[in-house]
Scaffold this motif. Sequence first.
Motif, short mmCIF file in Angstrom:
data_model
loop_
_atom_site.label_atom_id
_atom_site.label_comp_id
_atom_site.label_asym_id
_atom_site.label_seq_id
_atom_site.Cartn_x
_atom_site.Cartn_y
_atom_site.Cartn_z
N ILE A 1 0.85 -1.20 0.00
CA ILE A 1 0.00 0.00 0.00
C ILE A 1 0.88 1.24 0.00
O ILE A 1 0.59 2.23 -0.68
CB ILE A 1 -0.95 -0.01 1.22
CG1 ILE A 1 -1.89 -1.22 1.15
CG2 ILE A 1 -1.76 1.28 1.28
CD1 ILE A 1 -2.78 -1.39 2.38
N TYR A 2 1.96 1.18 0.76
CA TYR A 2 2.92 2.30 0.79
C TYR A 2 3.50 2.54 -0.61
O TYR A 2 3.59 3.68 -1.07
CB TYR A 2 4.04 1.99 1.78
CG TYR A 2 5.18 2.98 1.75
CD1 TYR A 2 5.15 4.14 2.53
CD2 TYR A 2 6.30 2.76 0.92
CE1 TYR A 2 6.20 5.05 2.49
CE2 TYR A 2 7.34 3.67 0.89
CZ TYR A 2 7.28 4.81 1.67
OH TYR A 2 8.32 5.72 1.62
N ASP A 3 3.89 1.47 -1.29
CA ASP A 3 4.47 1.60 -2.64
C ASP A 3 3.47 2.20 -3.63
O ASP A 3 3.88 2.80 -4.63
CB ASP A 3 4.94 0.23 -3.14
CG ASP A 3 6.16 -0.28 -2.39
OD1 ASP A 3 6.87 0.54 -1.77
OD2 ASP A 3 6.40 -1.51 -2.40
N LEU A 4 2.19 2.04 -3.34
CA LEU A 4 1.15 2.62 -4.21
C LEU A 4 0.85 4.07 -3.84
O LEU A 4 0.10 4.74 -4.55
CB LEU A 4 -0.13 1.78 -4.12
CG LEU A 4 -0.05 0.40 -4.78
CD1 LEU A 4 -1.18 -0.50 -4.30
CD2 LEU A 4 -0.11 0.55 -6.31
N GLY A 5 1.41 4.55 -2.73
CA GLY A 5 1.24 5.96 -2.38
C GLY A 5 0.76 6.23 -0.97
O GLY A 5 0.76 7.39 -0.53
N GLY A 6 0.31 5.19 -0.24
CA GLY A 6 -0.19 5.40 1.12
C GLY A 6 0.92 5.81 2.08
O GLY A 6 2.03 5.29 2.00
N ARG A 7 0.62 6.76 2.97
CA ARG A 7 1.61 7.23 3.94
C ARG A 7 1.07 7.25 5.37
O ARG A 7 1.81 7.02 6.31
CB ARG A 7 2.10 8.64 3.56
CG ARG A 7 2.90 8.71 2.26
CD ARG A 7 4.20 7.95 2.36
NE ARG A 7 5.00 8.00 1.15
CZ ARG A 7 4.94 7.12 0.16
NH1 ARG A 7 4.07 6.10 0.23
NH2 ARG A 7 5.71 7.22 -0.90
N LYS A 8 -0.21 7.52 5.53
CA LYS A 8 -0.79 7.64 6.87
C LYS A 8 -1.70 6.43 7.15
O LYS A 8 -2.70 6.24 6.46
CB LYS A 8 -1.58 8.94 7.00
CG LYS A 8 -0.70 10.18 6.84
CD LYS A 8 -1.47 11.46 7.10
CE LYS A 8 -0.54 12.67 7.02
NZ LYS A 8 -1.24 13.92 7.42
N PHE A 9 -1.32 5.67 8.17
CA PHE A 9 -2.01 4.40 8.43
C PHE A 9 -2.59 4.34 9.84
O PHE A 9 -1.94 4.75 10.81
CB PHE A 9 -1.04 3.23 8.27
CG PHE A 9 -0.50 3.06 6.87
CD1 PHE A 9 -1.12 2.20 5.98
CD2 PHE A 9 0.63 3.75 6.46
CE1 PHE A 9 -0.63 2.01 4.69
CE2 PHE A 9 1.14 3.58 5.17
CZ PHE A 9 0.50 2.71 4.29
N VAL A 10 -3.81 3.80 9.93
CA VAL A 10 -4.41 3.42 11.21
C VAL A 10 -4.54 1.90 11.18
O VAL A 10 -5.26 1.35 10.34
CB VAL A 10 -5.79 4.07 11.41
CG1 VAL A 10 -6.41 3.61 12.74
CG2 VAL A 10 -5.70 5.59 11.36
N ILE A 11 -3.85 1.23 12.09
CA ILE A 11 -3.82 -0.23 12.11
C ILE A 11 -4.50 -0.74 13.38
O ILE A 11 -4.11 -0.36 14.49
CB ILE A 11 -2.38 -0.78 12.06
CG1 ILE A 11 -1.58 -0.11 10.92
CG2 ILE A 11 -2.40 -2.30 11.90
CD1 ILE A 11 -2.07 -0.42 9.54
#
Length: 351
Positions: A207-217
């Motif tokens: 997901i990061y490689d696709l552009g995601g930077r801010k995550f709630v896990i």
Amino acid sequence: MFIFKVFWVIYLLTLQVFLANSYRAKSLVPALYVFGDSSVDAGNNNNLNTIAKVNTFPYGIDFNNCSTGRFSNGKTFADIIALKLGLPMPPAYLGVSTTERYQIVSGINYASGSCGILNTTRNGECLSLDKQIEYFTSTVTNDLPRNFRRKAKLSHYLSKSIFLLSIGSNDYILNYFKQEMETNQKGNPEEFADYLLEQLGSKITKIYDLGGRKFVIGSIGPIGCAPSFINRTSSSKDCNEDMNQKVKPFSNKLPWKLQELQTQLSGSIFTISDNLKMFKKIKNSPEQFGFTNIWDSCVGQDAKPCENRKQYLFYDFGHSTEATNEICANNCFSGRDACFPLNIEQLVRAH
């Protein structure tokens, strides 16, 4: 007549773009993308061959009395977070036609009930986390570029959006514990947690490689405290601590795994939705949160829901009521207990 139709189509497309831009201007973030299991499924399983679907009564009784496929009486945790961000509730990916998906720029929900982090975790057909990310890849490569002509703008949009993942419980319920029962052998909880976290980390990286930077896990909550697993006697009810202890290593190690990822993935930032901590807080003083029953399912064996749904922690055998989701989402959004090291308001302002 043909010219009129062409004009009308152009007008509608222009209006949709205008409204989308207007909505984004009023929201705290451009979009919310949701991945996970039944805890946040918004109806994807309605379109799959599975018994894990809830598009019938008594589900959705408090969602305009509409059974949308959410495993609750009303809104999910993800729905409420979206609304607090000033966004519409992300629609289920499989509920939107292929010709309309490009029009959605405020976020999409890919979550699927009965699936997990591992591809082998499932009960019938469902969207594995890998499959959900595959669909998100299509969103990023095929749909969103129709709204963001320049790659720089698309990258900025994705970097400011929030990516919520609520998944992992089924990897224990439908995988780890199931294998234990079938083989009558106790697996190593520490090793299984390490394996799960390694798999989760690799999928977050995609997901990061696709552009995601801010995550709630989301961490995995106390599975042994769900109505279908608690220890019941004629005089008492309590959590199945044997189950909880086997799940605990995952939640204990999750912060370290995310810290490792944050170091490796430049510009990424993570916050954890601590489901175990919130349950303990509610269990210690349920009346403080308006609950009178934290052990039983609101929905009875006759599939009839209780009338006092706001006083129940659980709606069915293992899914929370809208009241519970609101408490957790509100606290995660601006409080100090449900989410750490940042709440979502702080995550929005980060970077």
